[in-house]
Design a protein around this motif. Sequence first.
Motif, PDB file in Angstrom:
ATOM      1  N   GLY A 121      11.860  20.247 -71.585  1.00 20.92           N
ATOM      2  CA  GLY A 121      12.741  21.398 -71.466  1.00 20.92           C
ATOM      3  C   GLY A 121      12.926  22.185 -72.742  1.00 20.92           C
ATOM      4  N   ILE A 122      12.677  21.539 -73.899  1.00 24.18           N
ATOM      5  CA  ILE A 122      12.961  22.221 -75.171  1.00 24.18           C
ATOM      6  C   ILE A 122      11.781  22.262 -76.134  1.00 24.18           C
ATOM      7  N   ASP A 161      10.819  30.584 -74.817  1.00 23.25           N
ATOM      8  CA  ASP A 161      12.272  30.410 -74.919  1.00 23.25           C
ATOM      9  C   ASP A 161      12.765  29.093 -74.336  1.00 23.25           C
ATOM     10  N   ASN A 162      11.959  28.434 -73.532  1.00 26.77           N
ATOM     11  CA  ASN A 162      12.329  27.112 -73.000  1.00 26.77           C
ATOM     12  C   ASN A 162      11.105  26.533 -72.304  1.00 26.77           C
ATOM     13  N   GLY A 163      11.264  25.331 -71.781  1.00 32.18           N
ATOM     14  CA  GLY A 163      10.130  24.658 -71.157  1.00 32.18           C
ATOM     15  C   GLY A 163       9.699  25.290 -69.851  1.00 32.18           C
ATOM     16  N   GLY A 164       8.528  24.875 -69.373  1.00 32.89           N
ATOM     17  CA  GLY A 164       8.006  25.383 -68.123  1.00 32.89           C
ATOM     18  C   GLY A 164       8.884  24.999 -66.945  1.00 32.89           C
ATOM     19  N   TYR A 169      16.334  21.167 -68.502  1.00 40.39           N
ATOM     20  CA  TYR A 169      16.526  19.744 -68.804  1.00 40.39           C
ATOM     21  C   TYR A 169      16.619  19.525 -70.310  1.00 40.39           C
ATOM     22  N   HIS A 170      17.266  18.436 -70.671  1.00 44.85           N
ATOM     23  CA  HIS A 170      17.508  18.083 -72.069  1.00 44.85           C
ATOM     24  C   HIS A 170      16.373  17.253 -72.671  1.00 44.85           C
ATOM     25  N   TRP A 171      15.438  16.807 -71.832  1.00 41.85           N
ATOM     26  CA  TRP A 171      14.305  16.034 -72.347  1.00 41.85           C
ATOM     27  C   TRP A 171      13.285  16.967 -72.972  1.00 41.85           C
ATOM     28  N   GLU A 172      12.240  16.393 -73.564  1.00 45.17           N
ATOM     29  CA  GLU A 172      11.281  17.175 -74.343  1.00 45.17           C
ATOM     30  C   GLU A 172      10.609  18.281 -73.535  1.00 45.17           C
ATOM     31  N   ARG A 204      17.522  24.903 -73.670  1.00 42.74           N
ATOM     32  CA  ARG A 204      16.721  24.587 -72.487  1.00 42.74           C
ATOM     33  C   ARG A 204      16.647  25.757 -71.511  1.00 42.74           C
ATOM     34  N   VAL A 205      17.429  26.821 -71.757  1.00 40.32           N
ATOM     35  CA  VAL A 205      17.375  28.030 -70.937  1.00 40.32           C
ATOM     36  C   VAL A 205      17.334  29.257 -71.852  1.00 40.32           C
ATOM     37  N   CYS A 206      17.133  30.434 -71.244  1.00 39.90           N
ATOM     38  CA  CYS A 206      16.680  31.610 -71.992  1.00 39.90           C
ATOM     39  C   CYS A 206      17.672  32.249 -72.953  1.00 39.90           C
TER      40      CYS A 206
END
Length: 532
Positions: free
Chosen positions: A338-339, A310-313, A333-336, A80-82
């Motif tokens: 985020g990933i 690399d991760n969500g907006g 975030y762990h939801w869609e 969820r992060v870079c």
Amino acid sequence: MKSNYIFITLIIFILSSCKNQEKENFKNEEIRSPNVLFILADDFGLKDMSFVGSSYYETPNIDRLASRSMVFNQGYAGSRVCSPSRATIMTGKFTARHGITNWIGEKSGEDWRSMKRHDKLLPAEYVHSLPKKDITIAEALQNNGYTTFFAGKWHLGDEGSYPEDHGFEYNIGGWDKGSPMGGYFSPFGNPKLKDKVNGENLSIRLSKETNDFISTYRDSTFFAFLSFYAVHGPIETTQEKWNKYREKAVSQNIADQGFKMEKKLPIRITQDNPVYAGLVETMDEAIGMVLDKLDELGLDDNTIIIFTSDNGGVSSADSFSTSNLPFRGGKGYHWEGGIKEPFMIYVPGHTNKGKKSEYPVTGADFYPTILDYANIELMPNQHKDGISLKGLINENSNMPERSLFWHYPHYGNQGGDPSSVIRKGNWKLIHYYEENTNELYNLIEDPFEKQNLATSKPELAESLSKELMNWLIKVDARFPEIDKNFNADNRAMYDNKIRKELLINLEKERLELLDLNYEPSQDWWGSKITKD
């Protein structure tokens, strides 16, 4: 008569040799390893593209690439992060296995208390540079005759763990920092990127450097990794683009409300930020420059092109830039939201141009897929969590059901909690470490994660939770610990301040960005300066 026989035999031999040589040449041409262009955006959400449905952002060049590629609708980043996500691309391993579970530089353990967020847990320790024991995709390709090039954001370690230390022969702009320290207009403040013209745009410059490399090594076999700093904050654009997207936001009717509260932080629910929209368009233009260069040089018919993020907006914290709706959450975030990522692969000559795949894939799959197309023997002991997608892309082959894992034993700056995730088939389970609870979603029936089925399907939730924990233990994952100094009253005061102050300020700033008199600086971040 004998001399005639010898002459005829000689002619037949020569013709046969020529024919065999033609077959050999064709064979060599057929098995020639393709070039690879890997384009990685930063913090770029799935809903930030016009071909996916955004009516605000304009991405004609990404859309053009998508029309030629296989697009994976169930494509995921490694994290969820870079930094963790980038390490997954480089190693072919999930984050808990390679150990970089957070963005490099973030605090952990007891140092987390200095953030003064008053959280219940102390985040786990994590690896702070790309492990030397891993053979990166760049090293694997370099070892097999590829010329390797990197441009842009790295964020996988400090000096000694830069791109040139992990298989890239050329490095333009890659160092330990995760954001554009000088902004998106020169001077860049980047020791790995020489300033040329004041006011030059960073995304355009990185594409120019990539084009120069491609032009120079057009007759070799190359691996070019174009890693944009865009669209990471601080978000910046030109006055012209701001004006264009401000007018577009007005024409689409500016919403009364741009944010709502998620569990801990406000989250953006509208796409109407003209500065961010301009930043997106410039990155798209930079991508178009590289695609055009490949076409111009006649390399498009022998170059695999990959595009992902690399991760969500970023919808919470940082620059609160965009909305990922209808997907839940965003970066951190762990939801869609985020990933789940833009995830497309263009392979010259394949018959699935523009086709959509619903098979769940992840950033770990790029490594073996690239090796497979490069006619290099796969390295399962290295890319342990990735599988080759070549059969799926070329032939629509049936792919095995498998479990995908995410591990983030940290608090995200964007409001996410320490948690781990497993996706298996249609099902996704999220395990939270603060309260030791689970959420369970059927992503086919409920892709936007509105209905938690953990209570109504306890056996399935238990089975997935057990599989998740067993896998984490198997790969020696690190876990957060209870903070014995936690004070619930301090946390309540912190949360109350955010709800009362931050949410109001964000709405005010949103409207200021759309005001006719908005001007961030006299020269719009140097974008009007074209010479010394």
